[in-house]
Design a protein around this motif. Structure first.
Motif, PDB file in Angstrom:
ATOM      1  N   GLN A 129       0.824  -1.203   0.000  1.00 51.71           N
ATOM      2  CA  GLN A 129       0.000   0.000   0.000  1.00 51.71           C
ATOM      3  C   GLN A 129       0.866   1.265   0.000  1.00 51.71           C
ATOM      4  O   GLN A 129       0.558   2.246  -0.676  1.00 51.71           O
ATOM      5  N   ALA A 130       1.987   1.229   0.757  1.00 52.83           N
ATOM      6  CA  ALA A 130       2.881   2.384   0.807  1.00 52.83           C
ATOM      7  C   ALA A 130       3.488   2.659  -0.568  1.00 52.83           C
ATOM      8  O   ALA A 130       3.597   3.828  -0.988  1.00 52.83           O
ATOM      9  N   ILE A 131       3.883   1.609  -1.277  1.00 51.70           N
ATOM     10  CA  ILE A 131       4.456   1.794  -2.623  1.00 51.70           C
ATOM     11  C   ILE A 131       3.412   2.374  -3.564  1.00 51.70           C
ATOM     12  O   ILE A 131       3.696   3.297  -4.351  1.00 51.70           O
ATOM     13  N   SER A 132       2.190   1.868  -3.475  1.00 49.21           N
ATOM     14  CA  SER A 132       1.117   2.392  -4.327  1.00 49.21           C
ATOM     15  C   SER A 132       0.830   3.852  -4.010  1.00 49.21           C
ATOM     16  O   SER A 132       0.658   4.682  -4.923  1.00 49.21           O
ATOM     17  N   ASP A 133       0.787   4.192  -2.700  1.00 52.31           N
ATOM     18  CA  ASP A 133       0.526   5.583  -2.303  1.00 52.31           C
ATOM     19  C   ASP A 133       1.641   6.509  -2.747  1.00 52.31           C
ATOM     20  O   ASP A 133       1.389   7.645  -3.182  1.00 52.31           O
ATOM     21  N   ARG A 134       2.892   6.052  -2.625  1.00 50.02           N
ATOM     22  CA  ARG A 134       4.029   6.886  -3.024  1.00 50.02           C
ATOM     23  C   ARG A 134       4.015   7.142  -4.522  1.00 50.02           C
ATOM     24  O   ARG A 134       4.255   8.271  -4.966  1.00 50.02           O
ATOM     25  N   ILE A 135       3.741   6.113  -5.318  1.00 54.49           N
ATOM     26  CA  ILE A 135       3.657   6.298  -6.769  1.00 54.49           C
ATOM     27  C   ILE A 135       2.543   7.289  -7.098  1.00 54.49           C
ATOM     28  O   ILE A 135       2.639   8.083  -8.045  1.00 54.49           O
ATOM     29  N   GLN A 158       6.510  -1.846 -10.592  1.00 52.81           N
ATOM     30  CA  GLN A 158       6.114  -1.003  -9.452  1.00 52.81           C
ATOM     31  C   GLN A 158       7.328  -0.551  -8.655  1.00 52.81           C
ATOM     32  O   GLN A 158       7.389   0.592  -8.190  1.00 52.81           O
ATOM     33  N   TRP A 159       8.303  -1.448  -8.490  1.00 59.13           N
ATOM     34  CA  TRP A 159       9.522  -1.084  -7.760  1.00 59.13           C
ATOM     35  C   TRP A 159      10.279   0.025  -8.490  1.00 59.13           C
ATOM     36  O   TRP A 159      10.731   0.999  -7.871  1.00 59.13           O
ATOM     37  N   GLN A 160      10.421  -0.112  -9.801  1.00 61.58           N
ATOM     38  CA  GLN A 160      11.110   0.916 -10.581  1.00 61.58           C
ATOM     39  C   GLN A 160      10.351   2.239 -10.511  1.00 61.58           C
ATOM     40  O   GLN A 160      10.959   3.318 -10.437  1.00 61.58           O
ATOM     41  N   ALA A 161       9.030   2.172 -10.502  1.00 61.36           N
ATOM     42  CA  ALA A 161       8.236   3.402 -10.449  1.00 61.36           C
ATOM     43  C   ALA A 161       8.400   4.113  -9.112  1.00 61.36           C
ATOM     44  O   ALA A 161       8.514   5.350  -9.075  1.00 61.36           O
ATOM     45  N   VAL A 162       8.425   3.372  -7.993  1.00 59.09           N
ATOM     46  CA  VAL A 162       8.572   4.027  -6.693  1.00 59.09           C
ATOM     47  C   VAL A 162       9.984   4.576  -6.520  1.00 59.09           C
ATOM     48  O   VAL A 162      10.170   5.640  -5.917  1.00 59.09           O
ATOM     49  N   CYS A 163      10.993   3.886  -7.056  1.00 53.72           N
ATOM     50  CA  CYS A 163      12.370   4.409  -6.978  1.00 53.72           C
ATOM     51  C   CYS A 163      12.504   5.700  -7.771  1.00 53.72           C
ATOM     52  O   CYS A 163      13.274   6.589  -7.390  1.00 53.72           O
ATOM     53  N   ALA A 164      11.760   5.819  -8.863  1.00 56.47           N
ATOM     54  CA  ALA A 164      11.852   7.009  -9.706  1.00 56.47           C
ATOM     55  C   ALA A 164      11.269   8.243  -9.037  1.00 56.47           C
ATOM     56  O   ALA A 164      11.504   9.369  -9.494  1.00 56.47           O
ATOM     57  N   THR A 165      10.530   8.071  -7.945  1.00 59.30           N
ATOM     58  CA  THR A 165       9.955   9.224  -7.250  1.00 59.30           C
ATOM     59  C   THR A 165      10.971   9.922  -6.342  1.00 59.30           C
ATOM     60  O   THR A 165      10.652  10.971  -5.774  1.00 59.30           O
TER      61      THR A 165
END
Length: 440
Positions: A198-204, A275-282
Motif C-alpha cells: 500500500q505504501a508503494i502504491s501511495d508513493r507512486i 512497481q519497484w522501478q516506479a517508486v524508486c523514480a519518485t
C-alpha cells in the motif's frame, strides 16, 4: 571498573587490567570480558604484579574507525595521570593479547604514549613481561599490529566473498529479518507485506513519505528491531530491490553475467519489478533517504552535523551486568514535552536518558562555574558566549578544550526534578602544568 580488583599486597607491581570482546550480536552478558579479566588476574600473580584497576569494553570493535571504547579511553586517561580516579598508582598494563588493546595504528600510538608517559612501566601478557621502553618491545608491538591488520583484511575479504556467493544464488540476507517477511525471510508477513504494498502504491500516487511514516506510527507499527517508522526507514523498505524479488549486495543490484538480468531471489515478492522501478523514480538520486547500510557511502558525500550542544560529549554512566560502566555515546532525539523538546539517550544500552535542556544547562554551569580554576576556558569565551556571539560548533569546541566528556548518571524513575549533579565532568587536564604543557 570490575569487581575483580585485587586487594593491596606490598612488594607487587600495581597494574591495570584490560579486556575487550568484539561486537557481540548474540550474547551480551559480558562473559567474554569476565573470562579475560580472570586470566589477567592469574597472569599478574604469576609475574609478580597485582591488579589495582580493571577496564573492559564489551562488544566493541577495535577495527572500525570512529568506534568509542569507553574502557580503553578511561585506561589511557588514568595511565597519563599515573593513577586511578581513587588514587591507586598504575605502573603497568596486563592484557591477554595485543589485539585486545589495539588493531589500528592510532590506538597503538595512543596506548604506547600513555604507557611510557612515566618511567618504570611494564606491559605483560600470558607470554611474560615486556619492556615498552626498548626497541625490541616496540618492534614486538608493531609486529602484533601488522599481524592484526593482516588478519582483519583476510577475514573481511573472506566474509565479503561469502556474502557475495550467497547473493548470486539468490539466498536471502542474513541478520534481522526484513520488514514484510516472516522469520524464514522467504514467506510474506500477512500484515507487514500489505502495508509495504500500500505504501508503494501511495508513493507512486504522489503521497509524501513522511505522511506514510506517520500513518504507520498511528497504527502502532514497529520495525523488526523495535524502532518507530520514520521517512528514511520507510523509504528504504519501499526502494529495496527485495520488494520485487531482486537480489542486491551492499546496495548494488546484482546481475546475471550471461543475460545481464537482475538476479532473482528465493523469496516471495511483494510488488512487480515495474512497481519497484516506479517508486524508486519518485526519489532524486542524491536523496539521503536512499542511503542504506554501513558499507554504502552517502550519495551527497555530506556528514550530518550535531544539532545540540551535548551531542558526542555525553557518555552513559549506567552500570552493566559485569559491574563496569556502559560509557556509550548519548545521542539526542525528540522529546515529549515542552520543557524537554529533546532528550539525550544512550544508544548502546538504552537504559540512561536525560533532558536535553537540562544536560546543556549543566554543561554550561560546569564550563563557567563548577570547574577548577585550571580547567576554565580562555577569558574571551565567557563574554562572547553570554552575548550570543558564538555558534554551536564554536561552543562545542570550547567545551572540548577543557573536557574529555561528561558522564551522565541514571536518574530516579518518576523523579522529574532537574538534578545538575547527574552530569559529571571528566577533565582534560589534572593540573595547571599539564594544561600549559599541552598548549605550548
Amino acid at each position: 571498573m570490575s569487581d575483580l580488583v585485587a586487594p593491596e599486597r606490598s612488594g607487587l607491581i600495581p597494574v591495570a587490567s584490560y579486556a575487550r570482546t568484539s561486537e557481540a550480536f548474540r550474547q551480551r552478558d559480558g562473559h567474554g570480558v569476565r573470562h579475560q579479566l580472570r586470566i589477567n588476574e592469574r597472569t599478574a600473580r604469576q609475574q609478580g604484579c597485582r591488579v589495582v584497576a580493571a577496564y573492559a569494553d564489551n562488544g566493541c570493535s577495535a577495527t572500525k574507525a570512529g568506534v568509542t571504547r569507553p574502557g580503553f579511553d578511561q585506561m589511557i586517561e588514568d595511565l597519563v595521570r599515573g593513577c586511578t580516579a581513587d588514587g591507586q598508582e598504575i605502573r603497568g598494563v596486563v592484557c591477554v593479547a595485543d589485539d585486545r588493546l589495539y588493531r589500528r595504528p592510532e590506538d597503538l600510538s595512543r596506548f604506547y604514549a600513555a604507557l611510557t608517559a612515566r618511567e618504570g612501566r611494564v606491559y605483560l601478557d600470558p607470554q611474560g613481561i615486556r619492556d615498552p621502553y626498548t626497541q625490541d618491545g616496540l618492534l614486538q608491538a608493531v609486529r602484533s599490529l601488522e599481524a592484526a591488520v593482516t588478519e582483519t583484511r583476510v577475514r573481511s575479504r573472506r566474509v565479503s566473498n561469502w556474502h557475495w556467493a550467497r547473493a548470486v544464488e539468490g539466498v536471502p540476507h542474513s541478520g534481522p529479518r526484513p520488514f514484510g517477511w516472516q522469520e524464514d525471510r522467504i514467506t510474506l508477513h500477512p500484515d507487514e507485506a500489505v502495508l509495504v504494498e500500500q505504501a508503494i502504491s501511495d508513493r507512486i500516487g504522489g503521497k509524501a513519505v513522511r505522511a506514510i511514516a506517520r500513518y504507520w506510527c498511528d497504527l502502532g507499527v514497529t520495525g523488526t528491531r523495535g524502532g518507530r517508522p520514520n521517512a528514511q526507514t520507510v523509504t528504504q523498505i519501499m526502494t529495496a530491490p527485495r520488494v520485487c524479488g531482486y537480489r542486491a549486495n551492499r546496495g548494488v543490484l546484482l546481475l546475471v553475467p550471461e543475460t545481464r538480468e537482475p538476479v532473482p531471489g528465493q523469496w516471495q515478492p511483494i510488488v512487480t519489478p515495474e512497481q519497484w522501478q516506479a517508486v524508486c523514480a519518485t526519489f532524486s538520486p542524491g536523496s539521503l533517504y536512499l542511503h542504506r547500510g554501513s558499507g554504502t557511502p552517502r550519495l551527497t558525500e555530506k556528514k550530518a552535523k550535531p544539532r545540540t550542544l551535548g551531542s558526542g560529549l555525553l557518555r552513559c554512566g549506567a552500570a552493566r551486568s559485569d559491574g563496569t560502566e556502559c560509557r556509550g555515546a548519548m545521542c539526542s532525539q525528540k522529546g515529549r514535552s515542552k520543557r524537554s523538546p529533546y532528550v539525550y539517550t544512550c544508544r548502546s544500552c538504552g537504559r540512561c536518558s536525560i533532558s536535553g535542556p537540562l544536560a546543556d544547562e549543566a554543561l554550561e554551569r560546569i564550563l563557567f562555574f563548577d570547574g577548577p580554576s585550571h580547567a576554565l576556558p580562555p577569558d574571551f569565551v565567557g563574554p562572547r558566549w553570554t552575548a550570543g556571539e558564538m555558534g554551536l560548533e564554536e561552543k562545542r569546541e570550547a567545551i572540548r578544550s577543557v573536557l574529555i566528556c561528561c558522564v551522565v548518571r541514571p536518574g530516579v524513575k518518576g523523579d522529574r526534578s532537574w538534578d545538575h549533579s547527574r552530569v559529571q565532568p571528566v577533565w582534560r587536564y589534572a593540573t595547571h602544568e599539564e594544561k600549559a604543557e599541552a598548549v605550548s
